[in-house]
Design a protein around this motif. Structure first.
Motif, PDB file in Angstrom:
ATOM      1  N   GLN A 209      32.792 -87.249   1.390  1.00 32.44           N
ATOM      2  CA  GLN A 209      33.871 -88.003   0.996  1.00 32.44           C
ATOM      3  C   GLN A 209      33.781 -88.234  -0.524  1.00 32.44           C
ATOM      4  O   GLN A 209      32.277 -88.227  -0.789  1.00 32.44           O
ATOM      5  N   ARG A 210      34.424 -88.579  -1.060  1.00 29.90           N
ATOM      6  CA  ARG A 210      34.316 -89.018  -2.810  1.00 29.90           C
ATOM      7  C   ARG A 210      35.120 -90.225  -3.007  1.00 29.90           C
ATOM      8  O   ARG A 210      35.995 -90.650  -2.441  1.00 29.90           O
ATOM      9  N   LEU A 211      34.334 -91.158  -3.520  1.00 25.14           N
ATOM     10  CA  LEU A 211      34.631 -92.475  -4.022  1.00 25.14           C
ATOM     11  C   LEU A 211      35.910 -92.443  -5.042  1.00 25.14           C
ATOM     12  O   LEU A 211      35.319 -91.713  -6.350  1.00 25.14           O
ATOM     13  N   ILE A 212      37.145 -92.780  -4.859  1.00 21.55           N
ATOM     14  CA  ILE A 212      38.132 -92.953  -6.006  1.00 21.55           C
ATOM     15  C   ILE A 212      37.887 -94.177  -6.513  1.00 21.55           C
ATOM     16  O   ILE A 212      38.159 -94.100  -7.925  1.00 21.55           O
ATOM     17  N   SER A 213      38.009 -95.184  -5.725  1.00 21.59           N
ATOM     18  CA  SER A 213      37.791 -96.636  -6.666  1.00 21.59           C
ATOM     19  C   SER A 213      37.101 -97.705  -5.539  1.00 21.59           C
ATOM     20  O   SER A 213      36.918 -97.644  -4.589  1.00 21.59           O
ATOM     21  N   HIS A 214      36.952 -98.690  -6.308  1.00 21.18           N
ATOM     22  CA  HIS A 214      36.004 -99.832  -5.665  1.00 21.18           C
ATOM     23  C   HIS A 214      36.652-101.093  -6.139  1.00 21.18           C
ATOM     24  O   HIS A 214      36.346-101.252  -7.630  1.00 21.18           O
TER      25      HIS A 214
END
Length: 492
Positions: A209-214
């Motif tokens: 999985q890849r972090l897009i926004s936080h």
């Protein structure tokens, strides 16, 4: 007497007749006589506020409950006795409800009244269909790959997905060179697809999985997940060479085997002893093996002489023969000659599992192991006397005649295709022929009758195998409404 009009009436607390009482009091006051219902044309669902979309057919209990919920607040002051639909044209974009209510008025008199509420059906695209139309908004993707030159396993997997309707929640299906990509709006739907693949075909998977926004204030993370599924690179009719350790664990069978079927496991048969074995995905990845030949390397042989073997002495530690499980196979010893070498006297001797359908003079497809260079780590270490000269795969029939007589068809997934490949059509025809020849595979596939081709009585016993009408389904065609309006999509 009625206090308003003087008509004799039975005594009641209001001292009025029914007509005068209704003229004085309207118990439906405050109840809206018109409303709005939102309908998505793409998925044919109705909006249940605030954000739930539900599947309802016209004049169903679910749709009635949805309409009554919009009047729930205003119906709290009266008692609902009956509710039902009044028939309207399906393309009219109108829903009419006939309601019967009661209320206590004027010194305890109970008044009953019937009225109609009309709903206007407005078109609105739901969030899921909006994402599908955008084709870019996805949160999870399942990448299915198979590193092989033939797509038989993929064609079989496609029919399983269609039968179990696993493609309905996909935002997009994209076809690439060696596999398919399935895009989803949630990780849970993608995980469901991965679980289905692991139960239907031998494969292995891994995820990332890849972090897009936080959002640091609300502690909300937005990820895009990727699931990679790799199917074993073995297809039906492949000739494989097992490792000595794996062959010994499978009942001390021969290392040179033929793959007769790929379902949730790889089904192998030893053409010299009719011994069968099933290799699941976990066993394959622990002891991997490859196909010895490319499907284009199949050569045509002619049967010169054949002798069926009813009993054969088994070696020590050998497992049960295939006769106990697959009665359609029969062991035979055959002398064959290549059709390209008919002007010579050179013949080959081989054992085959196709003794039940082969006769002298028949054409059969097979692989020539005697005149080839086997570039395989296990085959190179084998005793040359243990390697057969020829391995026969399947009987050869006239493909043009089979296509002309094929009165059935299959459905296909709607997907974004790459540039068409001329080899894909040949591989698809191979898969259709495998369905005709293998009854066990047909049980997992929905086969539809092709009305364009007339049904012929099959009197050719020596001809190619065919699928009976009892195994076919009628293809359902929903035509547009006869009045032909814009609202014909509302029909479910």
């Amino acid at each position: 007497l009625c206090c308003q009009c003087g008509v004799p009436i039975p005594p009641n607390p209001a001292n009025m007749c029914v007509g005068c009482l209704r003229a004085q009091v309207d118990i439906t006051e405050g109840i809206p006589k018109q409303g709005t219902v939102h309908f998505c044309k793409q998925c044919e669902r109705y909006l249940q506020p605030p954000g739930t979309w539900i599947q309802c057919s016209l004049e169903s209990r679910e749709l009635l409950a949805l309409c009554l919920k919009k009047l729930k607040a205003s119906l709290s002051k009266v008692r609902l006795i009956d509710a039902g639909f009044i028939w309207t044209e399906p393309h009219s974009k109108r829903l009419k409800l006939k309601l019967t209510v009661q209320k206590e008025v004027l010194n305890g008199a109970v008044l009953q009244q019937v009225f109609v509420v009309e709903y206007i059906v407005q078109s609105q695209m739901c969030e899921d269909c909006h994402r599908i139309e955008a084709k870019d908004f996805w949160k999870a993707v399942v990448q299915v790959r198979q590193k092989t030159l033939h797509k038989k396993t993929f064609y079989y997997l496609e029919q399983l997905i269609l039968k179990h309707r696993l493609h309905q929640n996909t935002l997009r299906i994209k076809e690439i060179h060696d596999g398919l990509d399935f895009y989803y709006s949630s990780k849970q739907q993608a995980q469901k697809m991965v679980d289905f693949l692991q139960c239907t075909v031998p494969c292995r998977s891994k995820s990332s999985q890849r972090l897009i926004s936080h959002d640091i204030h609300s502690n909300v993370y937005n990820y895009k997940s990727t699931f990679s599924v790799e199917i074993v690179p073995i297809c039906k009719d492949n000739v494989v060479c097992l490792s000595p350790k794996l062959a010994q664990s499978l009942g001390n069978m021969g290392q040179i085997c033929v793959c007769i079927r790929v379902t949730s496991a790889i089904h192998l048969i030893d053409p010299r002893t009719l011994q069968i074995a099933e290799v699941d995905g976990n066993t394959y990845w622990r002891h991997p093996f490859n196909s010895l030949f490319h499907p284009k390397q199949l050569e045509e042989f002619i049967i010169m002489d054949i002798n069926r073997v009813h009993e054969k002495k088994k070696g020590a530690g050998a497992g049960a023969p295939v006769l106990c499980f697959l009665p359609q196979h029969m062991l035979a010893e055959a002398w064959v000659r290549k059709t390209s070498e008919l002007d010579t006297e050179h013949q080959y001797f081989c054992c085959t599992h196709l003794g039940h359908i082969l006769n002298p003079g028949d054409l059969v497809l097979g692989f020539d192991l005697a005149n080839c260079n086997l570039n395989d780590e296990f085959a190179n270490k084998m005793n040359p006397h243990s390697i057969p000269d020829v391995v026969l795969i399947k009987k050869s029939y006239d493909r043009t005649k089979r296509q002309r007589r094929r009165n059935w068809k299959l459905k296909e997934l709607q997907r974004d295709r790459e540039a068409p490949d001329t080899d894909d059509e040949r591989q698809y025809q191979d898969f259709l022929e495998d369905l005709e020849e293998d009854e066990a595979i047909r049980k997992n596939v929905n086969i539809y009758r092709n009305a364009d081709i007339p049904v012929e009585s099959d009197t050719d016993e020596d001809g190619p195998p065919r699928i009976s009408l009892a195994e076919m389904l009628e293809d359902l065609h929903i035509s547009q409404d006869a009045t032909g309006g814009e609202g014909a999509e509302m029909l479910t």
